[in-house]
Design a protein around this motif. Structure first.
Motif, short mmCIF file in Angstrom:
data_model
loop_
_atom_site.label_atom_id
_atom_site.label_comp_id
_atom_site.label_asym_id
_atom_site.label_seq_id
_atom_site.Cartn_x
_atom_site.Cartn_y
_atom_site.Cartn_z
N PRO A 109 0.83 -1.21 0.00
CA PRO A 109 0.00 0.00 0.00
C PRO A 109 0.87 1.26 0.00
N SER A 110 0.38 2.33 -0.60
CA SER A 110 1.16 3.57 -0.67
C SER A 110 1.29 4.24 0.69
N GLY A 111 0.38 3.93 1.63
CA GLY A 111 0.44 4.55 2.95
C GLY A 111 1.20 3.73 3.98
N ILE A 112 2.00 2.78 3.52
CA ILE A 112 2.70 1.86 4.42
C ILE A 112 3.84 2.57 5.15
N THR A 113 4.10 2.16 6.40
CA THR A 113 5.20 2.75 7.18
C THR A 113 6.49 1.96 6.95
N GLU A 114 7.63 2.53 7.40
CA GLU A 114 8.92 1.85 7.25
C GLU A 114 8.95 0.54 8.03
N VAL A 115 8.31 0.53 9.20
CA VAL A 115 8.26 -0.69 10.02
C VAL A 115 7.48 -1.79 9.28
N HIS A 136 4.72 0.38 -4.98
CA HIS A 136 3.43 0.83 -4.46
C HIS A 136 2.29 0.31 -5.34
N GLU A 137 1.21 -0.12 -4.69
CA GLU A 137 0.07 -0.74 -5.39
C GLU A 137 -0.52 0.12 -6.51
N PRO A 138 -0.75 1.43 -6.29
CA PRO A 138 -1.33 2.22 -7.38
C PRO A 138 -0.45 2.27 -8.62
N ILE A 139 0.87 2.33 -8.43
CA ILE A 139 1.79 2.34 -9.58
C ILE A 139 1.75 0.99 -10.28
N ALA A 140 1.76 -0.11 -9.50
CA ALA A 140 1.67 -1.45 -10.08
C ALA A 140 0.37 -1.60 -10.87
N ALA A 141 -0.74 -1.11 -10.31
CA ALA A 141 -2.04 -1.20 -10.99
C ALA A 141 -2.01 -0.41 -12.30
N ALA A 142 -1.42 0.79 -12.27
CA ALA A 142 -1.34 1.62 -13.48
C ALA A 142 -0.52 0.93 -14.57
#
Length: 340
Positions: A109-115, A136-142
Motif C-alpha cells: 500500500p502507498s500509505g505503508i510505514t517503514e516498520v 506501491h500498489e497504485p503504480i503497479a495497478a497503473a
C-alpha cells in the motif's frame, strides 16, 4: 524447466489482505485466498489458500485459521512467513533438497510505514527471497492496465482491495498525491454481517458475507441489469435454528452505503489536492478503477456521478496489480520507483 533454472526465476507477488497472487514468466501461477490453517498442538501448517479458507468457520478446537494480513500489512509475522512458503511451494511443486531462492517484487500500500515495509521484506527473505523489491500498489495497478507511468501525463488510479483503498495521481514515475484509506472489501463484508444481524436476526460468517457480496453486491439501489435475489441461509438468533431469507441487491446497496461514501470522500479529497496541470489530464482521461472492489455492481457509475468525471472499470481488475508487478520485475533496471 530444470531445477536450477527454476531456482533463479523471479517472482512477482501481490500480497493482498484477501487474495495472494504470484506471477512468474508473464503468467499468474498462484491465485489463492490469503489464509493459512495451523494445528494448534504441533504448530504445523495444515493448509494454505483455498483449502484453508474452506475450513474457516467450520474448524474444531485443534485447528487455528489465520488471515496474516490486515489492512494491507502484515498483522501476524509467523503466519505470513508460513503462508508465503506454502504458496511458493505451489509454484515449484518441487521437493528438491536445494533451498530455493527468488528475486521478488512485492506490491505494498502507498500509505505503508517503514516498520511495515521491513516486516514484509523480512517475511519474504525468511520464505526464500534472495533479493526483495517493493512497489506501491497504485503504480503497479497503473502499469498493469497499460498506462505509461513514466510520462508527464497524469493518471488517477483507484485500487479497491480487501484491506485498503489506494487512490493515487501518478505522473513522471511517481505518486504526486494520494490517499490510502483502510476501507475496502473486508469492510463491505463486515457491513453485510452487521446489517444481516440487525435486519434479519441472523448470524452469518465471513465466507457467507463474501458470497452475498459477489452474488448481489451493488453500489446503487437501481441497476440496469439487476442480479436475482440471493437465498441466504444462516442461524436465527432468536430460535437458534437454521433459517433462510431472500436478500436483494437494493438491500446490500443500503448496507454498503456508509463505507462507499468514505471512499468517495477520499477520492474528492485527492482531487482537491491534485495540481491544476494534472487535474486537466484527469478531466480528459478519467479515473481508472482496479482491484476486487471494482467488480461491485454500479460502483463506476456511482463514482462518476459524484466526481463528474468518466470512470473506467478496467478488464480483469483483480489481476491489474500483479500484472503490473510482473512487468516491473521484468523491466526493473529501467524503473526507478522500485524500492530495495
Amino acid at each position: 524447466m530444470g531445477i536450477l533454472d527454476f531456482l533463479t526465476q523471479g517472482i512477482a507477488m501481490d500480497l493482498g489482505t484477501a487474495n495472494f497472487l504470484l506471477m512468474q514468466e508473464d503468467s499468474v501461477v498462484v491465485d489463492e485466498p490469503a489464509v493459512v490453517a495451523f494445528n494448534r498442538t504441533s504448530g504445523e501448517v495444515i493448509a494454505v489458500g483455498r483449502k484453508a479458507e474452506q475450513m474457516e468457520g467450520k474448524e474444531h478446537e485443534n485447528i487455528r485459521i489465520i488471515r496474516p494480513l490486515k489492512n494491507g500489512v502484515i498483522a501476524d509475522f509467523h503466519a505470513a512467513e508460513q503462508m508465503m512458503k506454502g504458496m511458493l511451494q505451489l509454484v515449484g511443486k518441487s521437493r528438491s533438497r536445494f533451498a530455493p531462492s527468488y528475486k521478488m517484487v512485492i506490491c505494498v500500500p502507498s500509505g505503508i510505514t517503514e516498520v511495515e515495509k521491513r516486516a514484509i521484506r523480512d517475511s519474504a527473505v525468511i520464505a526464500g527471497a534472495k533479493e526483495v523489491y517493493l512497489i506501491h500498489e497504485p503504480i503497479a495497478a497503473a502499469i498493469g492496465i497499460g498506462l505509461d507511468v513514466q510520462d508527464s501525463t497524469g493518471h488517477m488510479v483507484i485500487d479497491i482491495g480487501g484491506g485498503t483503498t489506494e487512490i493515487a495521481v501518478i505522473a513522471l514515475s511517481g505518486i504526486v498525491c494520494d490517499q490510502s484509506i483502510r476501507v475496502a472489501g473486508d469492510n463491505f463484508n463486515a457491513d453485510i454481517i452487521h446489517h444481516v444481524r440487525r435486519q434479519h436476526n441472523m448470524l452469518i460468517g465471513q465466507s457467507t458475507a463474501e458470497k452475498i457480496k459477489l452474488a448481489v453486491g451493488a453500489a446503487l439501489p437501481e441497476l440496469q441489469h439487476p442480479p436475482a435475489d440471493y437465498a441466504l441461509k444462516g442461524r436465527d438468533l432468536l430460535s437458534g435454528l437454521p433459517k433462510q431469507v431472500m436478500v436483494s441487491y437494493q438491500e446490500v446497496a443500503h448496507y454498503l452505503d456508509k463505507s462507499l461514501t468514505k471512499i468517495e470522500e477520499a477520492i474528492l479529497k485527492t482531487l482537491e489536492i491534485t495540481p491544476p496541470e494534472l487535474s486537466s489530464d484527469i478531466h480528459h482521461a478519467g479515473i481508472y478503477l482496479t482491484g476486487g472492489g471494482a467488480l461491485l455492481r454500479g460502483l463506476g457509475t456511482r463514482i462518476a456521478a459524484r466526481t463528474k468525471l468518466p470512470v473506467h472499470v478496467v478488464d480483469e481488475p483483480l489481476l491489474a496489480v500483479v500484472k503490473g508487478t510482473g512487468i516491473a520485475l521484468r523491466d526493473m533496471h529501467n524503473l526507478q520507483f522500485l524500492m530495495r
